[in-house]
Motif scaffolding. Structure first.
Motif, mmCIF file in Angstrom:
data_model
loop_
_atom_site.group_PDB
_atom_site.id
_atom_site.type_symbol
_atom_site.label_atom_id
_atom_site.label_comp_id
_atom_site.label_asym_id
_atom_site.label_seq_id
_atom_site.Cartn_x
_atom_site.Cartn_y
_atom_site.Cartn_z
ATOM 1 N N ALA A 64 -3.488 15.221 11.227
ATOM 2 C CA ALA A 64 -4.026 14.627 9.999
ATOM 3 C C ALA A 64 -5.454 14.126 10.164
ATOM 4 N N CYS A 65 -5.772 13.491 11.313
ATOM 5 C CA CYS A 65 -7.095 12.860 11.434
ATOM 6 C C CYS A 65 -7.880 13.274 12.678
ATOM 7 N N GLY A 66 -7.250 13.983 13.610
ATOM 8 C CA GLY A 66 -7.963 14.441 14.797
ATOM 9 C C GLY A 66 -8.000 13.477 15.969
ATOM 10 N N ALA A 67 -7.398 12.317 15.839
ATOM 11 C CA ALA A 67 -7.392 11.339 16.942
ATOM 12 C C ALA A 67 -6.625 11.914 18.137
ATOM 13 N N GLU A 68 -7.149 11.726 19.335
ATOM 14 C CA GLU A 68 -6.500 12.206 20.548
ATOM 15 C C GLU A 68 -5.301 11.319 20.879
ATOM 16 N N LEU A 69 -4.129 11.936 21.044
ATOM 17 C CA LEU A 69 -2.887 11.191 21.210
ATOM 18 C C LEU A 69 -2.215 11.386 22.567
ATOM 19 N N PHE A 70 -2.070 12.628 23.003
ATOM 20 C CA PHE A 70 -1.361 12.963 24.235
ATOM 21 C C PHE A 70 -2.138 14.043 24.978
ATOM 22 N N THR A 71 -1.853 14.204 26.268
ATOM 23 C CA THR A 71 -2.448 15.304 27.025
ATOM 24 C C THR A 71 -1.332 16.138 27.636
ATOM 25 N N SER A 72 -1.697 17.330 28.048
ATOM 26 C CA SER A 72 -0.717 18.211 28.692
ATOM 27 C C SER A 72 -0.215 17.617 30.002
ATOM 28 N N ALA A 73 -0.978 16.723 30.616
ATOM 29 C CA ALA A 73 -0.558 16.083 31.870
ATOM 30 C C ALA A 73 0.666 15.185 31.659
ATOM 31 N N GLU A 74 0.876 14.673 30.446
ATOM 32 C CA GLU A 74 2.021 13.810 30.141
ATOM 33 C C GLU A 74 3.157 14.568 29.451
ATOM 34 N N LYS A 75 2.974 15.849 29.213
ATOM 35 C CA LYS A 75 3.993 16.661 28.537
ATOM 36 C C LYS A 75 5.019 17.132 29.562
ATOM 37 N N PHE A 76 6.279 17.161 29.170
ATOM 38 C CA PHE A 76 7.314 17.661 30.071
ATOM 39 C C PHE A 76 8.388 18.412 29.288
ATOM 40 N N ALA A 77 9.126 19.238 29.983
ATOM 41 C CA ALA A 77 10.165 20.052 29.367
ATOM 42 C C ALA A 77 11.458 19.257 29.289
ATOM 43 N N SER A 78 11.751 18.729 28.111
ATOM 44 C CA SER A 78 12.985 17.953 27.913
ATOM 45 C C SER A 78 14.099 18.826 27.347
ATOM 46 N N HIS A 79 13.714 19.975 26.788
ATOM 47 C CA HIS A 79 14.673 20.902 26.180
ATOM 48 C C HIS A 79 15.431 20.259 25.021
ATOM 49 N N CYS A 80 14.750 19.349 24.301
ATOM 50 C CA CYS A 80 15.386 18.653 23.179
ATOM 51 C C CYS A 80 15.082 19.304 21.830
ATOM 52 N N GLY A 81 14.156 20.265 21.811
ATOM 53 C CA GLY A 81 13.820 20.936 20.556
ATOM 54 C C GLY A 81 12.467 20.562 19.988
ATOM 55 N N TRP A 82 11.808 19.559 20.551
ATOM 56 C CA TRP A 82 10.486 19.129 20.118
ATOM 57 C C TRP A 82 9.623 18.898 21.353
ATOM 58 N N PRO A 83 8.301 18.925 21.214
ATOM 59 C CA PRO A 83 7.446 18.596 22.361
ATOM 60 C C PRO A 83 7.737 17.173 22.837
ATOM 61 N N SER A 84 7.775 17.003 24.149
ATOM 62 C CA SER A 84 8.071 15.693 24.732
ATOM 63 C C SER A 84 6.967 15.265 25.678
ATOM 64 N N PHE A 85 6.621 14.002 25.598
ATOM 65 C CA PHE A 85 5.594 13.403 26.444
ATOM 66 C C PHE A 85 6.170 12.119 27.026
ATOM 67 N N PHE A 86 5.764 11.758 28.240
ATOM 68 C CA PHE A 86 6.281 10.518 28.823
ATOM 69 C C PHE A 86 5.357 9.336 28.590
ATOM 70 N N ASP A 87 4.179 9.575 28.029
ATOM 71 C CA ASP A 87 3.228 8.491 27.765
ATOM 72 C C ASP A 87 2.126 9.020 26.858
ATOM 73 N N PRO A 88 1.554 8.197 25.993
ATOM 74 C CA PRO A 88 0.396 8.642 25.216
ATOM 75 C C PRO A 88 -0.856 8.677 26.094
ATOM 76 N N LYS A 89 -1.870 9.374 25.634
ATOM 77 C CA LYS A 89 -3.151 9.449 26.347
ATOM 78 C C LYS A 89 -3.712 8.057 26.575
ATOM 79 N N ASP A 90 -3.587 7.223 25.565
ATOM 80 C CA ASP A 90 -4.048 5.831 25.589
ATOM 81 C C ASP A 90 -3.040 5.050 24.750
ATOM 82 N N SER A 91 -2.563 3.932 25.259
ATOM 83 C CA SER A 91 -1.537 3.189 24.521
ATOM 84 C C SER A 91 -2.013 2.747 23.140
#
Length: 149
Positions: A64-91
């Motif tokens: 919607a606005c282009g703000a940076e939220l997550f990086t591929s470094a925090e992405k992991f395969a949870s196999h839940c059906g949606w992209p999963s991250f363990f932490d935002p880029k910045d809290s």
């Protein structure tokens, strides 16, 4: 607000966002599914989003606005059906709100820049991540900016 402290809220957040638009402006800028998820707190069907299995390195920004939220470094395969991250880029990039809809208590994740709904965060599910959290985010809420090679 930090990503560690959910705000208890019934209904819309009372926060003033950096990006504010009328409903008509959001509808004109977003396709119907993106509008439904980002502005009406909808959910895309599991295993249908473009980023669920992606391993491309880069930054995931708010569609919607282009703000940076997550990086591929925090992405992991949870196999839940949606992209999963363990932490935002910045809290400070995300806003957390208590969500009591659907007869259960969850923690909603919104873009802190424009207030758009991204998904939910869950804790204590046993994934081998540094935070023991799973930010379960709708693909349609994100735009991937690949890292230059």
């Amino acid at each position: 607000m930090t990503a560690d402290t959910p705000q208890t809220s019934q209904g819309p957040s009372t926060k003033t966002y950096n990006v504010t638009k009328t409903d008509a402006e959001w509808r004109a800028e977003l396709d119907p599914m993106a509008y439904h998820v980002l502005r009406q707190a909808g959910t895309e069907r599991p295993f249908t989003g473009e980023y669920e299995d992606t391993t491309t390195e880069g930054v995931y920004a708010c569609r919607a606005c282009g703000a940076e939220l997550f990086t591929s470094a925090e992405k992991f395969a949870s196999h839940c059906g949606w992209p999963s991250f363990f932490d935002p880029k910045d809290s400070a990039a995300v806003e957390l709100l208590v969500d009591d809809s659907l007869g259960m208590r969850r923690t909603e994740v919104r873009c802190a820049n424009c207030g758009s709904h991204l998904g939910h965060v869950f804790e204590g599910e046993g994934y081998p991540t540094p935070t023991d959290q799973r930010y379960c985010i709708n693909s349609v809420s994100l735009s991937l900016r690949p890292t230059s090679a």
